[in-house]
Design an enzyme around this catalytic site. Structure first.
Site, short mmCIF file in Angstrom:
data_model
loop_
_atom_site.label_atom_id
_atom_site.label_comp_id
_atom_site.label_asym_id
_atom_site.label_seq_id
_atom_site.Cartn_x
_atom_site.Cartn_y
_atom_site.Cartn_z
N HIS A 219 -5.74 7.03 -2.85
CA HIS A 219 -6.42 6.10 -2.04
C HIS A 219 -7.79 5.75 -3.10
CE1 HIS A 219 -5.12 7.13 2.37
NE2 HIS A 219 -4.48 5.84 1.93
N CYS A 220 -8.01 4.64 -2.97
CA CYS A 220 -9.13 4.14 -3.95
C CYS A 220 -10.56 4.42 -3.30
CB CYS A 220 -8.94 2.63 -4.35
SG CYS A 220 -10.42 1.96 -5.29
N CYS B 129 -9.94 -2.85 -2.48
CA CYS B 129 -8.70 -2.61 -3.02
C CYS B 129 -7.74 -2.33 -2.08
CB CYS B 129 -8.84 -1.31 -4.00
SG CYS B 129 -7.43 -0.84 -4.84
N HIS C 246 0.59 -1.19 -0.09
CA HIS C 246 0.05 0.01 -0.18
C HIS C 246 1.03 1.35 0.11
CE1 HIS C 246 -3.53 2.32 1.25
NE2 HIS C 246 -2.63 3.05 1.81
N GLU C 247 1.62 1.27 0.86
CA GLU C 247 2.65 2.65 1.09
C GLU C 247 3.35 2.60 -0.11
OE1 GLU C 247 1.55 4.48 3.07
OE2 GLU C 247 0.39 3.35 4.29
N HIS D 217 1.86 4.24 -2.95
CA HIS D 217 1.59 5.60 -2.91
C HIS D 217 2.77 6.43 -3.73
CE1 HIS D 217 -2.16 6.19 -0.75
NE2 HIS D 217 -1.69 5.57 0.17
N CYS E 283 -7.62 -2.99 -7.22
CA CYS E 283 -8.59 -3.02 -8.36
C CYS E 283 -8.34 -2.64 -9.79
CB CYS E 283 -9.51 -1.75 -7.66
SG CYS E 283 -9.29 -0.25 -8.08
#
Length: 280
Positions: free
Chosen positions: A205-206, A211, A195-196, A199, A230
């Site tokens: 963010h989704c 997701c 996740h990070e 970025h 996603c």
């Protein structure tokens, strides 16, 4: 970029993608309203992307990663390499006492905490010339300012460095007795790492689907995120890196099968089969 027919099918928003439901009172979107980032928005933002010179990802452990008490570094490396389809190097761990990073004892948990601003400065100085990005990872708790209780981490997108703690993703941090807590810690750590780092490729963010890039306000919301992107965010990452989507899915499937992440392995198996079926 011209996409192959299987890659185009892999990026179509059908099949196993669920829409994100309305947030609960304590969830991320209820407290941090976001308008979303379409693929067109992403392109207009002109994000940084890997090039011929800067095309490696680095993981910089801070402090010890003891067997049984932290996610295995070789597993994190294998996962990150499959997720981003880039070379990933795990650097030798930095000794915290010798690093010059400010530390304190949290007055509530009594755990040692490291200040993120010092770590980001340290990482910027150590960024390799061939690095697209470097992520500091630690089992130490973090804070950004004396007035803050804690933070999970902090990034500097422009400098392409960030630091994240896995400490509060470990049930043992809260003295919880969880069966196979190491397995849960590895899964959570893989999620936050991906996740990070995503970025750092300019992906926000989704708000469209369940997701990996959904924001999270608490651990239950973080656990509810899947380990996959996603189709909107997968297209952004693919445009930045240029991977073959199906080849990437197969590499990730191998990892999830070996790690015992059955739900994610089943999702990837269905997705790969759907893409193959669509091509016949």
């Amino acid at each position: 970029m011209q996409l192959s027919a299987p890659s185009r099918r892999a990026l179509e928003p059908h099949g196993d993608y669920a829409a994100l439901p309305a947030p609960g009172r304590n969830d991320w979107l209820a407290n941090h309203p976001e308008t979303g980032q379409s693929f067109a928005d992403f392109v207009r933002s002109e994000p940084q992307r890997p090039d011929a010179r800067r095309r490696k990802l680095y993981l910089q452990p801070l402090g010890s990663f003891t067997p049984g008490g932290s996610p295995p570094l070789e597993r994190l490396q294998t996962f990150a390499a499959a997720f981003f389809t880039l070379e990933v190097t795990v650097l030798p761990a930095l000794d915290i006492a010798a690093s010059g990073v400010t530390a304190r004892q949290n007055p509530f948990t009594h755990h040692r905490q490291l200040v993120t601003t010092d770590i980001l400065t340290l990482l910027r100085r150590r960024l390799h010339p061939d690095a697209y990005a470097m992520l500091g990872i630690t089992m130490e708790d973090l804070y950004t300012d004396p007035s803050w209780n804690f933070v999970f981490g902090q990034v500097s997108l422009r400098a392409r460095v960030g630091v994240y703690s896995f400490a509060r993703y470990d049930p043992r941090f809260y003295n919880e007795a969880v069966k196979d807590s190491g397995h849960l810690l590895l899964q959570r750590s893989c999620k936050v790492l991906a996740h990070e780092m995503t970025h750092m490729f300019g992906v926000q963010h989704c708000i469209y689907f369940h997701c990996l890039m959904n924001g999270s306000n608490h651990l239950a919301e973080s656990d509810a995120r899947p380990m996959h992107l996603c189709p909107v965010d997968l297209r952004k990452l693919q445009a930045s890196i240029g991977f073959d989507v199906v080849v990437r899915y197969r590499r990730l499937l191998d990892f999830h099968l070996n790690a015992g992440f059955r739900d994610e392995a089943a999702w990837l198996t269905r997705r790969i089969a759907l893409i193959a079926q669509s091509s016949t």
